[in-house]
Design an enzyme around this catalytic site. Structure first.
Site, PDB file in Angstrom:
ATOM      1  N   SER A 224       0.851  -1.196   0.000  1.00  0.00           N
ATOM      2  CA  SER A 224       0.000   0.000   0.000  1.00  0.00           C
ATOM      3  C   SER A 224       0.882   1.239   0.000  1.00  0.00           C
ATOM      4  O   SER A 224       2.039   1.200   0.435  1.00  0.00           O
ATOM      5  CB  SER A 224      -0.866   0.029   1.260  1.00  0.00           C
ATOM      6  OG  SER A 224      -1.474   1.301   1.428  1.00  0.00           O
ATOM      7  N   TYR A 237      -2.257  -1.000  10.476  1.00  0.00           N
ATOM      8  CA  TYR A 237      -2.347  -1.411   9.070  1.00  0.00           C
ATOM      9  C   TYR A 237      -1.118  -0.945   8.282  1.00  0.00           C
ATOM     10  O   TYR A 237      -0.480  -1.721   7.565  1.00  0.00           O
ATOM     11  CB  TYR A 237      -3.620  -0.808   8.471  1.00  0.00           C
ATOM     12  CG  TYR A 237      -3.759  -0.960   6.975  1.00  0.00           C
ATOM     13  CD1 TYR A 237      -4.273  -2.131   6.426  1.00  0.00           C
ATOM     14  CD2 TYR A 237      -3.411   0.073   6.108  1.00  0.00           C
ATOM     15  CE1 TYR A 237      -4.418  -2.268   5.052  1.00  0.00           C
ATOM     16  CE2 TYR A 237      -3.552  -0.057   4.734  1.00  0.00           C
ATOM     17  CZ  TYR A 237      -4.060  -1.228   4.215  1.00  0.00           C
ATOM     18  OH  TYR A 237      -4.211  -1.360   2.858  1.00  0.00           O
TER      19      TYR A 237
HETATM   20  P1  NAD Z   1     -11.556  -5.999  -0.370  1.00  0.00           P
HETATM   21  O1  NAD Z   1     -12.340  -5.872   0.874  1.00  0.00           O
HETATM   22  O2  NAD Z   1     -12.302  -6.171  -1.630  1.00  0.00           O
HETATM   23  O3  NAD Z   1     -10.532  -7.210  -0.267  1.00  0.00           O
HETATM   24  C1  NAD Z   1      -9.961  -7.615   0.940  1.00  0.00           C
HETATM   25  C2  NAD Z   1     -10.217  -9.098   1.057  1.00  0.00           C
HETATM   26  O4  NAD Z   1      -9.451  -9.625   2.138  1.00  0.00           O
HETATM   27  C3  NAD Z   1     -11.653  -9.456   1.387  1.00  0.00           C
HETATM   28  O5  NAD Z   1     -12.425  -9.597   0.223  1.00  0.00           O
HETATM   29  C4  NAD Z   1     -11.512 -10.759   2.149  1.00  0.00           C
HETATM   30  O6  NAD Z   1     -11.827 -11.853   1.312  1.00  0.00           O
HETATM   31  C5  NAD Z   1     -10.040 -10.826   2.492  1.00  0.00           C
HETATM   32  N1  NAD Z   1      -9.843 -11.080   3.929  1.00  0.00           N
HETATM   33  C6  NAD Z   1      -9.767 -10.185   4.927  1.00  0.00           C
HETATM   34  N2  NAD Z   1      -9.584 -10.825   6.091  1.00  0.00           N
HETATM   35  C7  NAD Z   1      -9.522 -12.154   5.807  1.00  0.00           C
HETATM   36  C8  NAD Z   1      -9.339 -13.322   6.585  1.00  0.00           C
HETATM   37  N3  NAD Z   1      -9.160 -13.262   7.920  1.00  0.00           N
HETATM   38  N4  NAD Z   1      -9.349 -14.534   5.976  1.00  0.00           N
HETATM   39  C9  NAD Z   1      -9.534 -14.611   4.627  1.00  0.00           C
HETATM   40  N5  NAD Z   1      -9.703 -13.526   3.846  1.00  0.00           N
HETATM   41  C10 NAD Z   1      -9.687 -12.320   4.434  1.00  0.00           C
HETATM   42  O7  NAD Z   1     -10.631  -4.708  -0.437  1.00  0.00           O
HETATM   43  P2  NAD Z   1      -9.340  -4.364  -1.337  1.00  0.00           P
HETATM   44  O8  NAD Z   1      -9.138  -2.924  -1.119  1.00  0.00           O
HETATM   45  O9  NAD Z   1      -9.465  -4.905  -2.679  1.00  0.00           O
HETATM   46  O10 NAD Z   1      -8.178  -5.115  -0.561  1.00  0.00           O
HETATM   47  C11 NAD Z   1      -7.231  -5.941  -1.203  1.00  0.00           C
HETATM   48  C12 NAD Z   1      -5.845  -5.569  -0.724  1.00  0.00           C
HETATM   49  O11 NAD Z   1      -5.539  -4.269  -1.200  1.00  0.00           O
HETATM   50  C13 NAD Z   1      -5.673  -5.528   0.788  1.00  0.00           C
HETATM   51  O12 NAD Z   1      -4.450  -6.128   1.132  1.00  0.00           O
HETATM   52  C14 NAD Z   1      -5.610  -4.049   1.078  1.00  0.00           C
HETATM   53  O13 NAD Z   1      -4.879  -3.767   2.237  1.00  0.00           O
HETATM   54  C15 NAD Z   1      -4.916  -3.557  -0.161  1.00  0.00           C
HETATM   55  N6  NAD Z   1      -5.022  -2.125  -0.409  1.00  0.00           N
HETATM   56  C16 NAD Z   1      -6.217  -1.557  -0.643  1.00  0.00           C
HETATM   57  C17 NAD Z   1      -6.288  -0.206  -0.863  1.00  0.00           C
HETATM   58  C18 NAD Z   1      -7.609   0.484  -1.112  1.00  0.00           C
HETATM   59  O14 NAD Z   1      -7.645   1.708  -1.096  1.00  0.00           O
HETATM   60  N7  NAD Z   1      -8.683  -0.231  -1.345  1.00  0.00           N
HETATM   61  C19 NAD Z   1      -5.132   0.578  -0.853  1.00  0.00           C
HETATM   62  C20 NAD Z   1      -3.913  -0.033  -0.619  1.00  0.00           C
HETATM   63  C21 NAD Z   1      -3.866  -1.391  -0.408  1.00  0.00           C
END
Ligand code: NAD
Ligand code: MG
Length: 332
Positions: A224, A237
């Site tokens: 991130s 985080y």
């Molecule tokens: P999202 O909610 O669509 O995806 C996150 C997924 O993590 C969930 O769908 C879930 O299936 C999984 N998850 C969480 N806890 C879990 C557990 N205990 N066991 C199994 N699965 C679990 O949101 P996203 O934003 O697409 O997140 C994907 C990645 O991107 C994450 O690592 C997040 O930190 C990272 N990220 C997101 C952003 C943003 O702005 N959305 C920015 C930087 C990084």
């Protein structure tokens, strides 16, 4: 100023060369360019995408993409593959929604069979992804379960390996993000939850996968922008995301001798369920992405191409790197 003038001169020279080449290119494209497809329309990255202010919304964790307003664009109607991952077998954690779903769609349309992991509460989102993978003509394997359990992490990798008949791409993408205004408000259990999901599970899944992956395989992590520029409301985080970026660089050095590449993607603000299920304060959610030069959050479809590039054999000299996509907000 001099630098600006110099680069402008190069740009102008480049434009002249492009114009000259452009004179003959159409004939070439029609007859001899292998794999050429119809032109993709030009798209202004600032306009024509959902932008703040967003309507107030909140879902119980972990949230569903299908219940977001507006629904995120994971590339369902737009991603076009070109065989870049033909015959590959990929496991994607958090593959039901958000960035993981966009990657699952892209991988399948690039020719890969795909296993996704997600939480049981996300079955509805996961089934949409399963259908999209099958519609692309590829094998889809759905493996629900909680990554905070080390035994489940090991079983997950085994199951994916068996069901896909091998494993050559791992996208460790699942993540936990919960906003707290003060360190005084972060319960110990929450700190543990974040670290278990984002760091321990990454380690357990990676360890199990590396033992099974052949030479030429690729691992891609989701870090991130918080790895470099921690938000003050995301202390735990952000710390884990710095850990992921660091781990991927170190692991890349170690796995070079096994012929396995390791990279990470560092997204900025993306419109996903994570953000509407406790990941942001309501104030931040309403203006989500407004502080980037593009003045909006990214849609998951806009980052999937990076994962394809890193997983594919086009990137055989790319390992130990972190690639950012944060709407113009600089990353080191
Ligand atoms: P999202 O909610 O669509 O995806 C996150 C997924 O993590 C969930 O769908 C879930 O299936 C999984 N998850 C969480 N806890 C879990 C557990 N205990 N066991 C199994 N699965 C679990 O949101 P996203 O934003 O697409 O997140 C994907 C990645 O991107 C994450 O690592 C997040 O930190 C990272 N990220 C997101 C952003 C943003 O702005 N959305 C920015 C930087 C990084
Ligand atoms: Mg989800």
């Amino acid at each position: 100023m001099d630098e600006f003038k110099t680069s402008r001169r190069y740009l102008l020279q480049g434009a002249a060369i492009t114009a000259a080449v452009g004179f003959t290119a159409p004939a070439l494209a029609q007859s001899t360019t292998p794999g050429a497809t119809a032109a993709t329309p030009l798209r202004n990255p600032q306009g024509g995408f959902p932008k703040p202010p967003f309507t107030e919304q909140s879902q119980p964790w972990p949230g569903l993409a299908s219940k977001m307003n507006p629904r995120p664009d994971h590339g369902e109607d737009s991603y076009q593959g070109s065989g870049q991952l033909s015959g590959r077998r990929a496991l994607i954690t958090g593959g039901d929604s958000g960035i993981g779903r966009a990657v699952a769609i892209a991988f399948a349309r690039e020719g890969a069979d795909v296993a996704i992991n997600y939480l049981p509460a996300e079955e509805a989102d996961a089934q949409e992804v399963v259908k999209l993978i099958r519609d692309a003509g590829r094998k889809a394997v759905a493996i629900p379960g909680d990554l905070r359990d080390p035994d489940f992490c090991r079983n997950l990798v085994q199951q994916a390996h068996t069901a896909l008949g091998g494993l050559d791409i791992l996208v460790s993408n699942a993540g936990r993000q919960h906003s707290y205004d003060s360190i005084l408000d972060i319960p110990d259990e929450q700190f543990d939850w974040t670290v278990k999901t984002n760091l321990y599970a990454m380690f357990w899944v990676t360890k199990a996968a590396v033992a099974l992956m052949p030479e030429g395989s690729a691992i891609v992590y989701t870090a991130s922008v918080n790895a470099y520029d921690p938000s003050k409301n995301l202390l735990d985080y952000a710390m884990t995301k710095a850990g992921i970026a660091n781990f991927s660089k170190g692991l890349a050095k170690q796995l070079a001798d096994r012929g396995i590449r390791v990279n990470a993607v560092a997204p900025g603000p993306f419109w996903t369920p994570l953000q509407v299920s406790g990941g942001q304060t309501m104030e931040k959610l309403k203006s989500f992405g407004s502080d980037t030069p593009l003045k909006r959050p990214g849609q998951p479809a806009e980052i999937a191409g990076l994962y394809v590039q890193l997983a594919s054999a086009k990137s055989t000299y790319v390992t130990g790197q972190v690639f950012g996509a944060s709407g113009g907000a600089g990353q080191p």
